[in-house]
Design an enzyme around this catalytic site. Structure first.
Site, PDB file in Angstrom:
ATOM      1  N   ASN A 162       5.173  10.393 -10.936  1.00  0.00           N
ATOM      2  CA  ASN A 162       6.130   9.822 -11.878  1.00  0.00           C
ATOM      3  C   ASN A 162       5.742  10.344 -13.267  1.00  0.00           C
ATOM      4  OD1 ASN A 162       4.034   8.221 -12.825  1.00  0.00           O
ATOM      5  ND2 ASN A 162       4.722   6.375 -11.782  1.00  0.00           N
ATOM      6  N   GLY A 198       0.878  -1.182   0.000  1.00  0.00           N
ATOM      7  CA  GLY A 198       0.000   0.000   0.000  1.00  0.00           C
ATOM      8  C   GLY A 198       0.901   1.213   0.000  1.00  0.00           C
ATOM      9  N   LYS A 236      16.109  -5.013  -3.794  1.00  0.00           N
ATOM     10  CA  LYS A 236      15.520  -6.139  -3.038  1.00  0.00           C
ATOM     11  C   LYS A 236      14.073  -6.362  -3.474  1.00  0.00           C
ATOM     12  CE  LYS A 236      18.287  -5.481   1.098  1.00  0.00           C
ATOM     13  NZ  LYS A 236      18.260  -4.682   2.302  1.00  0.00           N
ATOM     14  N   THR A 278       9.073  -2.308  -7.088  1.00  0.00           N
ATOM     15  CA  THR A 278       7.910  -2.005  -6.233  1.00  0.00           C
ATOM     16  C   THR A 278       8.347  -1.174  -5.022  1.00  0.00           C
ATOM     17  OG1 THR A 278       7.001  -4.146  -6.862  1.00  0.00           O
ATOM     18  CG2 THR A 278       5.927  -3.035  -5.016  1.00  0.00           C
ATOM     19  N   ALA A 279       7.605  -0.105  -4.753  1.00  0.00           N
ATOM     20  CA  ALA A 279       7.816   0.782  -3.594  1.00  0.00           C
ATOM     21  C   ALA A 279       9.047   1.689  -3.721  1.00  0.00           C
ATOM     22  CB  ALA A 279       7.871   0.009  -2.276  1.00  0.00           C
ATOM     23  N   ALA A 280       9.725   1.660  -4.868  1.00  0.00           N
ATOM     24  CA  ALA A 280      10.888   2.555  -5.028  1.00  0.00           C
ATOM     25  C   ALA A 280      10.431   4.014  -4.967  1.00  0.00           C
ATOM     26  CB  ALA A 280      11.605   2.268  -6.341  1.00  0.00           C
ATOM     27  N   GLY A 281       9.291   4.301  -5.606  1.00  0.00           N
ATOM     28  CA  GLY A 281       8.745   5.664  -5.561  1.00  0.00           C
ATOM     29  C   GLY A 281       8.361   6.042  -4.136  1.00  0.00           C
ATOM     30  N   ASP A 282       7.780   5.093  -3.411  1.00  0.00           N
ATOM     31  CA  ASP A 282       7.375   5.362  -2.014  1.00  0.00           C
ATOM     32  C   ASP A 282       8.609   5.670  -1.164  1.00  0.00           C
ATOM     33  OD1 ASP A 282       4.758   4.754  -2.736  1.00  0.00           O
ATOM     34  OD2 ASP A 282       5.044   2.617  -2.337  1.00  0.00           O
TER      35      ASP A 282
HETATM   36  O1  RIB Z   1       3.837   1.693  -4.612  1.00  0.00           O
HETATM   37  C1  RIB Z   1       3.786   0.308  -4.460  1.00  0.00           C
HETATM   38  C2  RIB Z   1       2.460  -0.101  -3.868  1.00  0.00           C
HETATM   39  O2  RIB Z   1       1.429   0.162  -4.789  1.00  0.00           O
HETATM   40  C3  RIB Z   1       2.325  -1.568  -3.551  1.00  0.00           C
HETATM   41  O3  RIB Z   1       2.810  -1.911  -2.282  1.00  0.00           O
HETATM   42  C4  RIB Z   1       0.840  -1.828  -3.747  1.00  0.00           C
HETATM   43  O4  RIB Z   1       0.157  -2.118  -2.565  1.00  0.00           O
HETATM   44  C5  RIB Z   1       0.292  -0.589  -4.434  1.00  0.00           C
HETATM   45  O5  RIB Z   1      -0.417   0.181  -3.555  1.00  0.00           O
END
Ligand code: RIB
Length: 300
Positions: A182, A38, A278, A241-245
């Protein structure tokens, strides 16, 4: 440094695939993993690992997955008193990751859409004493808009990650300190593929600064006085996944610790790059010390 994240909490179902499926194609996954994700929760976890004092405001369902996700946020040291348990199922994300680390994500929002303004309002005092409020758009747009209005009234700096991008009312833009889309999100918000022109459009609408994340190419920053283009670090990509976060959390923490924008972008690029090396969303986010060591190794 105190931060409040108002956003989504999902359980991610990640499948490793040889290539991302084309339209109408059925493929077999090589691996499968269920793990906390999330965008909101990922950003909260990243902020906490980087040393910020974090409260998460969000919603999960009254189910086993919701319990697991609240426990996992609490284990990260995040204040979970802002997580509502709603009568809906916990949000899910279905993620495919190919061998180069590229992904596609489909999200079922579930309980995330139950996060309403009455709930967010009850944490007004906490928001008032925080340095930053960070939002994304995996919750109802109305909650995003009203939360921004409320944070602005409390005098707290607002960072918006417009992901997934959806139209926002014009009056909200001047209340945003930093917007971090992005390339795809920028194009959806502005109708142009030209990054500089898109960023300028957002500045014209009133945001104070724009950071466009460009994946492994780094990012483009613009405010009303200057522009900065910074290349990303070269790393072996496993899963983006989650690199932007992670980037968003890195930028927030660095600015919160008093760094200038150039140093903050470099720090954020390093946090994003380490996350790509990772697998998983929250599983892949580095702690402060790892980022420091990485930056030391990459000093010019
Ligand atoms: O930004 C990555 C996230 O986008 C994932 O963890 C997924 O849950 C979606 O919300």
């Amino acid at each position: 440094m105190k931060a409040v994240v108002i956003g989504s909490i999902n359980m991610d179902f990640t499948m490793g695939v040889e290539h991302l499926p084309a339209k109408g194609e059925t493929i077999a996954a090589r691996s499968f993993k269920e793990s906390p994700g999330g965008k909101g929760a990922n950003q909260a976890a990243a902020l906490s690992r980087l040393g910020a004092d974090v409260m998460m405001i969000g919603a999960v369902g009254r189910d086993g997955m919701g319990e697991i996700l609240i426990r996992s946020l609490a284990r990260e040291g995040i204040d979970t008193s802002g997580v509502k348990v709603a009568d809906a199922s916990t949000g899910n994300a279905f993620i495919s990751v190919d061998e180069a680390g590229n992904n596609t994500i489909v999200v079922y929002p579930g309980a995330n859409y139950e996060l309403n303004m009455d709930w967010v309002e009850s944490f007004k005092e906490h928001i008032q004493v925080s340095d930053f409020v960070i939002l994304q758009m995996e919750i109802a747009v109305d909650t995003v808009v009203k939360s921004i209005e409320m944070a602005r009234k409390q005098g707290t700096r607002v960072i918006l990650n417009p992901a997934p991008a959806r139209p926002l009312p014009d009056h909200v833009y001047p209340m945003i300190d930093i917007i971090i889309p992005n390339e795809t999100e920028l194009a959806l918000l502005t109708g142009t593929d030209d990054i500089r022109a898109g960023a300028k459009q957002l500045l014209k609408k009133g945001v104070k600064a724009v950071v466009v994340t460009l994946g492994d190419k780094g990012c483009f920053y613009a405010d009303h006085d200057k522009e900065i283009t910074m290349e990303g670090f070269e790393v072996k990509a496993v899963d983006s996944t989650a690199a932007g976060d992670a980037f968003i959390a890195g930028l927030t923490v660095s600015l919160g610790y008093g760094d200038d924008i150039k140093a903050a972008i470099r720090f954020a690029n390093a946090v994003g790059a380490l996350t790509v090396t990772k697998a998983g969303a929250q599983d892949s986010i580095p702690v402060y010390k790892e980022v420091e060591d990485f930056l030391r190794r990459h000093e010019k």
